[in-house]
Design an enzyme around this catalytic site. Structure first.
Site, short mmCIF file in Angstrom:
data_model
loop_
_atom_site.label_atom_id
_atom_site.label_comp_id
_atom_site.label_asym_id
_atom_site.label_seq_id
_atom_site.Cartn_x
_atom_site.Cartn_y
_atom_site.Cartn_z
NE ARG A 25 -2.47 -2.03 0.15
CZ ARG A 25 -3.67 -2.31 -0.36
NH1 ARG A 25 -4.43 -3.23 0.19
NH2 ARG A 25 -4.11 -1.66 -1.41
CG HIS A 61 -5.21 3.46 -2.30
ND1 HIS A 61 -4.03 2.92 -2.76
CD2 HIS A 61 -6.16 2.50 -2.49
CE1 HIS A 61 -4.27 1.69 -3.21
NE2 HIS A 61 -5.54 1.41 -3.06
CD GLN A 107 -8.33 2.07 -6.57
OE1 GLN A 107 -7.88 1.06 -6.07
NE2 GLN A 107 -9.15 2.04 -7.61
CG ASP A 166 -13.03 2.75 0.26
OD1 ASP A 166 -13.03 1.50 0.08
OD2 ASP A 166 -12.11 3.35 0.84
CB CYS A 175 -10.99 1.57 -4.55
SG CYS A 175 -11.53 1.52 -2.83
NE ARG A 190 -5.04 0.34 -8.19
CZ ARG A 190 -4.78 -0.17 -6.98
NH1 ARG A 190 -5.67 -0.91 -6.35
NH2 ARG A 190 -3.64 0.09 -6.35
N1 CP Z 1 -8.29 -1.28 -4.37
C1 CP Z 1 -7.30 -1.90 -3.72
O1 CP Z 1 -6.31 -1.32 -3.30
O2 CP Z 1 -7.50 -3.24 -3.56
P1 CP Z 1 -6.61 -4.21 -2.70
O3 CP Z 1 -6.80 -3.84 -1.25
O4 CP Z 1 -7.11 -5.59 -3.01
O5 CP Z 1 -5.17 -4.03 -3.10
N1 NVA Z 2 -10.26 2.55 2.52
C1 NVA Z 2 -9.94 1.18 2.23
C2 NVA Z 2 -9.35 1.07 0.86
C3 NVA Z 2 -9.09 -0.33 0.40
C4 NVA Z 2 -8.48 -0.39 -0.97
C5 NVA Z 2 -8.98 0.65 3.28
O1 NVA Z 2 -8.03 1.37 3.63
O2 NVA Z 2 -9.17 -0.46 3.75
#
Ligand code: CP
Ligand code: NVA
Length: 312
Positions: free
Chosen positions: A108, A135, A138, A231, A272, A300
C-alpha cells in the site's frame, strides 16, 4: 481457472477478465460461508506474505493479516519506516530480496509505479493494497457485497459521488464495467476521472453491455440508483488540499435529501471507509438501515483471502 491465475499479480482490475473476477467472487462467497461454519482449509500453510505499508490502514492491513494467518500462513508487517524501500535501496533491489524470502507481497502506498516495479522484480505475486491511482482489492469486496444485498450485478446502477479522480472512483469504474454494472460518477468537473481510465472503461462497458456516465448533476446522476457509493473527499497524501476540496464537494454530500434523489426507497449506501461523518456522508445515513458499510468492511477479509488463494 486457478491454474491460469496462479503466480499472477493483482495490480489493477484491468489485468483480469470478467470470468476471472467471477471466479474470485465465487471463491470469496464460499470462503465466507465456510468461515461462518468454522471451516478452515489451511490454504496458506507454510507460506509467508510481506505486507509493505507507506500509508496507514485499518481494514486492508487487518484483512490481509488475519486472512493469511488463519489459513496457516505467516504474514510479516513492514512499515516503510522499518525497511529501506526506495531510500537507501532501490525498489527493484528490495523487490528481489523479498521475492527470495516470501511467497507473495502486499503493497500500500503512493505510486502505482512502485507496486508495478515490485511485481516486475520480485518474481512472486504482488497485491495492490491501494495506490493513488487504484484500490482493486476493495472493489472485489464491494461487488461481493452488492451481490449479497441485491442478488446480482448485471444491470444494477451503481452511483459513486464525490472525488471522481481518486483511486476508488477509478477502480470502481473498471470493476463495474467488467462485470456489467452501470456506473455513474457524480463529481464536479474539476474532479473528473482521468481521461485514460474513462476511455478504457467505456470500451470495456461496450463489451459487457453496461453504461458509463460522468456528470456533475447530482439529481440526474442519483435517479434510479440501486447503490449510492462515496469515499472521503480528501484522500491520504492530499491533506494540504482539504479546505478547497471540502468547499467544492459540499453539494455532493450523501444525506437524506440527496439520497431521496434516487427515487428508490430500497437503495443501499456503500463506503469503503474510513468515513468522515458530516463531510461526504451524514451520521444518519451511515447509521441507517440502507447502509451496508459494516458488511462491506467484513467482506474485505473474505475477498482478500479469495484473491490470495487464487493467485498464490
Ligand atoms: N477501505 C480501506 O482500504 O480501508 P483502510 O484504509 O482502513 O485499509
Ligand atoms: N480514497 C481514499 C481511500 C481510502 C480507503 C484514500 O486514498 O485515502
Amino acid at each position: 481457472m486457478r491454474d491460469k491465475l496462479k503466480g499472477k499479480s493483482f495490480l489493477t482490475l484491468k489485468d483480469f477478465s470478467k470470468e476471472e473476477i467471477r471466479f474470485i467472487l465465487d471463491t470469496a462467497h464460499k470462503l465466507k460461508a465456510d468461515r461462518k461454519e468454522g471451516i478452515y482449509h489451511q490454504l496458506f500453510k507454510g507460506l509467508s506474505l510481506a505486507m509493505i505499508f507507506e500509508k496507514p490502514s485499518t481494514r486492508t492491513r487487518c484483512a490481509f493479516e488475519t486472512a493469511f494467518g488463519e489459513e496457516g500462513g505467516h504474514p510479516v508487517f513492514l512499515s516503510v519506516n522499518d525497511i529501506q524501500l526506495g531510500k537507501k535501496e532501490t525498489i527493484e533491489d528490495t523487490a528481489r530480496v523479498l521475492g527470495r524470502m516470501f511467497d507473495a507481497i502486499e503493497f500500500r502506498g503512493f505510486k502505482q509505479e512502485t507496486v508495478n516495479k515490485l511485481a516486475e522484480y520480485s518474481g512472486v505475486p504482488v497485491f495492490n493494497g491501494l495506490t493513488d491511482l487504484y484500490h482493486p482489492t476493495q472493489i472485489i469486496a464491494d461487488l461481493m457485497t452488492v451481490e449479497e444485498k441485491l442478488g446480482g450485478l448485471e444491470g444494477k446502477n451503481l452511483v459513486y459521488v464525490g472525488d471522481g479522480r481518486n483511486n476508488m472512483a477509478h477502480s470502481l469504474m473498471i470493476g463495474c464495467a467488467k462485470m456489467g454494472v452501470n456506473i455513474t460518477i457524480v463529481c464536479p468537473e474539476s474532479l473528473s476521472p482521468l481521461k485514460e481510465v474513462e476511455e478504457y472503461t467505456k470500451l470495456v462497458a461496450k463489451e459487457s453491455n453496461s453504461k458509463v456516465i460522468i456528470t456533475d448533476n447530482i439529481k440526474d446522476g442519483f435517479n434510479n440508483a440501486h447503490v449510492i457509493y462515496t469515499d472521503v473527499w480528501v484522500s491520504m497524501g492530499e491533506e494540504e488540499q482539504s479546505k478547497e476540496r471540502i468547499e467544492l464537494l459540499q453539494p455532493y454530500q450523501v444525506n437524506s435529501t440527496t439520497l431521496s434523489y434516487t427515487n428508490n426507497p430500497n437503495v443501499i449506501f456503500m463506503h469503503c471507509l474510513p468515513a468522515v461523518r458530516g463531510l461526504e456522508v451524514t451520521h444518519d445515513v451511515l447509521e441507517s438501515e440502507q447502509s451496508v458499510v459494516w458488511d462491506e468492511a467484513e467482506n474485505r477479509k473474505h475477498s482478500i483471502k479469495a484473491i490470495m488463494f487464487a493467485l498464490i
